[in-house]
Every structure is written in structure tokens, then in C-alpha cells.
Design an enzyme around this catalytic site. Structure first.
Site, PDB file in Angstrom:
ATOM      1  N   HIS A 113      13.902   0.065  51.807  1.00  0.00           N
ATOM      2  CA  HIS A 113      13.087   0.645  52.875  1.00  0.00           C
ATOM      3  C   HIS A 113      12.915   2.151  52.685  1.00  0.00           C
ATOM      4  O   HIS A 113      11.828   2.698  52.892  1.00  0.00           O
ATOM      5  CB  HIS A 113      13.732   0.344  54.228  1.00  0.00           C
ATOM      6  CG  HIS A 113      13.056   0.977  55.387  1.00  0.00           C
ATOM      7  ND1 HIS A 113      13.591   2.046  56.067  1.00  0.00           N
ATOM      8  CD2 HIS A 113      11.864   0.719  55.989  1.00  0.00           C
ATOM      9  CE1 HIS A 113      12.774   2.405  57.042  1.00  0.00           C
ATOM     10  NE2 HIS A 113      11.717   1.627  57.015  1.00  0.00           N
ATOM     11  N   GLU A 127      10.385   2.722  50.049  1.00  0.00           N
ATOM     12  CA  GLU A 127       9.047   2.480  50.604  1.00  0.00           C
ATOM     13  C   GLU A 127       8.489   3.760  51.228  1.00  0.00           C
ATOM     14  O   GLU A 127       7.324   4.113  51.015  1.00  0.00           O
ATOM     15  CB  GLU A 127       9.109   1.365  51.642  1.00  0.00           C
ATOM     16  CG  GLU A 127       7.812   1.114  52.382  1.00  0.00           C
ATOM     17  CD  GLU A 127       8.013   0.740  53.831  1.00  0.00           C
ATOM     18  OE1 GLU A 127       7.358   1.361  54.703  1.00  0.00           O
ATOM     19  OE2 GLU A 127       8.840  -0.139  54.114  1.00  0.00           O
ATOM     20  N   HIS A 128       9.304   4.459  51.977  1.00  0.00           N
ATOM     21  CA  HIS A 128       8.873   5.726  52.578  1.00  0.00           C
ATOM     22  C   HIS A 128       8.515   6.747  51.496  1.00  0.00           C
ATOM     23  O   HIS A 128       7.500   7.447  51.592  1.00  0.00           O
ATOM     24  CB  HIS A 128       9.986   6.291  53.465  1.00  0.00           C
ATOM     25  CG  HIS A 128      10.008   5.732  54.850  1.00  0.00           C
ATOM     26  ND1 HIS A 128       9.709   6.481  55.967  1.00  0.00           N
ATOM     27  CD2 HIS A 128      10.269   4.477  55.301  1.00  0.00           C
ATOM     28  CE1 HIS A 128       9.810   5.723  57.045  1.00  0.00           C
ATOM     29  NE2 HIS A 128      10.163   4.499  56.663  1.00  0.00           N
ATOM     30  N   GLU A 151      14.371   6.604  62.740  1.00  0.00           N
ATOM     31  CA  GLU A 151      13.772   5.272  62.873  1.00  0.00           C
ATOM     32  C   GLU A 151      14.844   4.244  63.212  1.00  0.00           C
ATOM     33  O   GLU A 151      14.651   3.377  64.080  1.00  0.00           O
ATOM     34  CB  GLU A 151      13.066   4.901  61.567  1.00  0.00           C
ATOM     35  CG  GLU A 151      12.231   3.648  61.624  1.00  0.00           C
ATOM     36  CD  GLU A 151      11.490   3.396  60.318  1.00  0.00           C
ATOM     37  OE1 GLU A 151      10.823   2.352  60.227  1.00  0.00           O
ATOM     38  OE2 GLU A 151      11.556   4.232  59.392  1.00  0.00           O
TER      39      GLU A 151
END
Length: 462
Positions: free
Chosen positions: A65, A68-69, A145
């Protein structure tokens, strides 16, 4: 390069679905799936990497994840944020998502510009620039997040801890976003290693759906991706789950307005079964329990006995590894969690003991089929379904078998799988014990919360 044209036609009631998917495999191992849909001058372009949280190990959970950022934070050709600015300038929309079994990037754009975004994806597949001055701010974004979507959401927190309790050494027991202690310890070297390991053409599925010519798409894929070296993806270790020896229970105390109950049973999926019957019977069983106002949970527990204000039942046959059949509910103000739990189990027992009548079975099958048919009106939904099936290892052709296999499920099939899989020794129970809240206006939890129901992680803006 090998190319296949596959045509399929499935009839659902009076509605006929046709899909003509063109599949190509480049010499470097990259898979291309193209579906022409010329109803509107719009194209969905997706790039799927076969890597997600299930590939991670303790100490770097959530690294898929995080990467991905960082895919939006600059490459050799594009400055940080420029990828997104170009897509917006062309009138398109773009985003990304991470799941347990995959990481995906997608754009929905006018049919004049699909090759532009394909070329941009190819560039960052090979030439991503991981820079410390971009990494540190993005790391803080991911930490926030996690706080907002998990730690401050009691139902999400419960789901995360239930998964960790249900699975001891199976990778689905770790959260897609990662544990906070791991996130805080990421280094740029961790990200570079993950990128170098998994971001190779042989580990990629490119899906293009919309107003395109399949031959032109395949030629463009060869042009932009074909020269990228295949890469060697490490072989995954078999992380087989330790057999469960009895029911497991967990209580999570967190600030919340109301209690929340969640139960999960270990169940196989298409990838781990020798044949498809059990997976589709479990899917229909979930629909019988909770699929609209006429389903059993809504009819008996929400409106009838008024024990629950909200219910949910969820099973998906599409995963790389064994998963959970999930049930969740919020009790009414006059109901305690123990009473609600027993009522949910009573409905499951009834499903095991009494055959579903033909009328109810047909209604649920029709609802499942209708949901699938209506999704195909969106080029993005079509692309997502093809990419997801291919990436998790089921194969995109299952998309064209889906409706027929749902309709083949019998009442005896439903009884059989409920008796075999929805049993106490496979069950994990999670209870949210609400604690006093500082903010009285915080939202009450609903079934499952922020993480999506297949264990993935919701799309975020970059």
C-alpha cells in the site's frame, strides 16, 4: 507474443450477455486483456500487479500500500504529481487500490487518450524514482490514513482484530494497510526492494475496456511494455493456516455509540477447491441470509423480531487463498449482543436443517445475477472484474461462467456447505464493547466499515 480471442454468451432470464475478450501474452510475460465496448467514447485502462498484503511478512506489513502511494510521487520522466495532473488535463479520472492479492492502478479517459496513459504506466513500471523528500511526507499521509480509517473507526478496528484472531499464520490475518509499528519503521530501501521484486511485466496484467480496437491496444502494449525485461518474481512460500481446534472469540473495547457483532467462518474459495460447486453454494447461502429487504436477516431479525438495526452476510469465491464467510450485525437499543448472536446462529442452523424452497432460491439467484449484469454497464467495473479474476489466479474466463454456476446451485448444495463449513470449530466471533466517547457526534458503526468487504483497501486520492 501469443494472442487468443475468446467469445462467450450467457443467458440470464431474458437478458443475454456477450463478452469478447482478446487476450495476449507478450514475450516478457505481461498479460493483456482487451474488451471492446463502443457504447460511449470512454476507455478504462488498468494495470494490475500480482502483489498485495498476502505477500508481505512481519516487519513490513502494508508495504504494498505504501508503494502504491509512492507510484504517484515521481519517475524519471514525470515530476511528483505530474502523472495525475496530465490525466486531469486530458479530462480523465485516475486512482489506485491495494488488496490482499494485488495492487492496481487505473484511469478512465476519453478514447482519444488511452494510449497516453498506457505509455505513462509503462514508464513508471520501469523508472520509478523513490526519493527521500517525497517519501517522508507520504509516509505521514499513510499513518494518518490508518488512524482515520482504522483506529478511529471502531467497526474497522474490530474487523482488523477479528482477522488477526481468525488467522494465525495465514497472510490474510495481517491488515492491508499494515500495522502502525511497521509503517513507522519503513525505509526507502524497503520500498525499493519491494518495487524491484514485484514490479515486473511477468507479474502484471494490463486490462483495457471500452471504445478501442483490440489489435491497436495489443500493438500499443507491445510498443510501450514490450522492451521492459521480464524480471524474476520470487516464489511464494506456502503459508498454510494452522488447523483451528475450536471457536475463537475476541472483545475489542473502543469508543463507540453502539455494540457491534461480527463472526467469520474459515471457508475455501475457487482456488483452493477441486471443483466450483461449494464456492458458489456458499455465495448463494450468503445471499439467502442477507441480500436485500426480502432476505432472512432483514425479514426475521430486523423487521420481525427487531433484534438488529443492521445486518450483513458476505462471501466471495474470488481470492488467492482460503478466506472467511462473514456475518455482522448491530443490535437494537433493546437487544444485548448475546441475544443477537444466538439469533444469527439460529438462522444459520435453520439454513443447515431445512432445505430452501424453490421460490426463495430462485429469488436469491436472480438477485445475484442481476447485480452482476448491471455492473457490466460500466467500463471500469468490467475492467476491474477481468483484472481481479486474472490476478488472483481464478482466470478471467470465470466471468463468463459466473451466471450459469450461480443458477446451478441447488437447495441441497446450500444445506451441504452450511453443514460442512459454518460450524463452531471454524468460527471466530468478534464483539465491539463500546466505551465512552469524547465526540458525541461521531458516526455509529455500520457493518464492516471502511475496509472493503473482500479484504482490500479503499481507493484514496493521491
Amino acid at each position: 507474443m501469443a494472442v487468443w480471442l475468446i467469445s462467450a454468451s450467457v443467458v440470464a432470464g431474458e437478458l443475454e450477455i456477450e463478452s469478447d475478450v482478446v487476450e495476449a501474452t507478450l514475450d516478457n510475460g505481461l498479460t493483456v486483456l482487451v474488451l471492446e465496448d463502443r457504447r460511449a467514447p470512454v476507455v478504462a485502462n488498468m494495470v494490475w500487479y500480482r502483489v498485495g498484503s498476502a505477500d508481505e511478512h512481519s516487519g513490513i506489513t502494508g508495504i504494498s500500500h505504501m508503494l502504491e502511494h509512492m507510484m504517484f510521487r515521481g519517475s524519471e520522466k514525470y515530476e511528483p504529481g505530474e502523472f495525475s495532473r496530465i490525466v486531469a488535463r486530458l479530462g480523465g479520472r485516475e486512482n489506485a487500490f491495494t488488496g490482499r492479492d494485488y495492487t492496481g492502478y487505473h484511469q478512465v479517459i476519453g478514447s482519444d487518450h488511452w494510449e497516453t496513459v498506457m505509455a505513462m504506466e509503462a514508464e513508471r513500471m520501469r523508472h520509478l524514482k523513490l526519493q527521500e523528500d517525497e517519501f517522508r511526507p507520504e509516509l505521514r499521509v499513510v499513518q494518518e490514513e490508518r488512524r482515520l480509517r482504522v483506529e478511529d473507526q471502531p467497526n474497522s478496528l474490530l474487523r482488523e482484530q477479528l482477522m488477526a484472531t481468525a488467522f494465525f499464520n495465514h497472510p490474510y490475518g495481517q491488515p492491508v494497510i499494515g500495522w502502525m509499528t511497521d509503517i513507522e519503521a519503513y525505509t526507502l530501501e524497503d520500498l525499493q526492494d519491494w518495487y524491484d521484486r514485484y514490479y515486473h511485466p511477468s507479474n502484471v496484467v494490463v486490462v483495457v475496456v471500452g471504445d478501442v480496437d483490440a489489435d491497436e491496444v495489443i500493438a500499443a502494449a507491445e510498443k510501450h511494455f514490450g522492451a521492459i525485461p521480464s524480471g524474476n518474481v520470487p516464489e511464494a512460500k506456502p503459508r498454510r493456516e494452522t488447523p483451528q481446534a475450536g471457536e475463537r472469540r475476541i472483545t475489542v473495547q473502543a469508543p463507540a455509540q453502539v455494540p457491534f457483532l461480527m463472526m467469520g467462518w474459515k471457508t475455501p474459495v475457487l482456488n483452493t477447491l477441486d471443483s466450483h460447486e461449494d464456492a458458489y453454494a456458499l455465495l448463494v447461502a450468503a445471499g439467502i441470509l442477507d441480500s436485500g429487504e426480502a432476505s432472512r436477516f432483514a425479514r426475521e431479525l430486523v423487521r420481525g423480531q427487531e433484534l438488529a438495526s443492521a445486518t450483513s452476510a458476505r462471501y466471495s469465491p474470488f481470492a488467492r487463498l482460503d478466506d472467511l464467510f462473514m456475518v455482522a450485525a448491530v443490535p437494537t437499543s433493546d437487544t444485548d449482543v448475546e441475544t443477537l448472536e444466538q439469533a444469527l446462529l439460529d438462522e444459520i442452523d435453520r439454513l443447515a436443517e431445512e432445505p430452501v424452497d424453490d421460490r426463495e432460491l430462485e429469488r436469491v439467484q436472480a438477485r445475484v445475477i442481476a447485480s452482476e449484469v448491471f455492473e457490466r454497464d460500466s467500463v471500469r467495473a468490467q475492467a476491474f472484474q477481468l483484472g481481479m479474476l486474472e490476478t488472483v489466479g481464478v482466470g478471467w474466463r470465470e466471468n463468463d461462467r459466473f451466471l450459469e454456476r450461480v443458477r446451478e446451485v441447488t437447495a441441497e448444495d446450500v444445506q451441504r456447505v452450511v453443514r460442512e463449513y459454518l460450524v463452531p470449530e471454524r468460527r471466530t466471533v468478534g464483539i465491539l464493547d463500546p466505551q465512552p466517547m469524547d465526540d458525541e457526534e461521531a458516526p455509529a458503526p455500520g457493518p464492516y466499515g471502511a475496509p472493503d468487504l473482500d479484504g482490500g483497501y479503499p481507493e484514496g486520492d493521491h
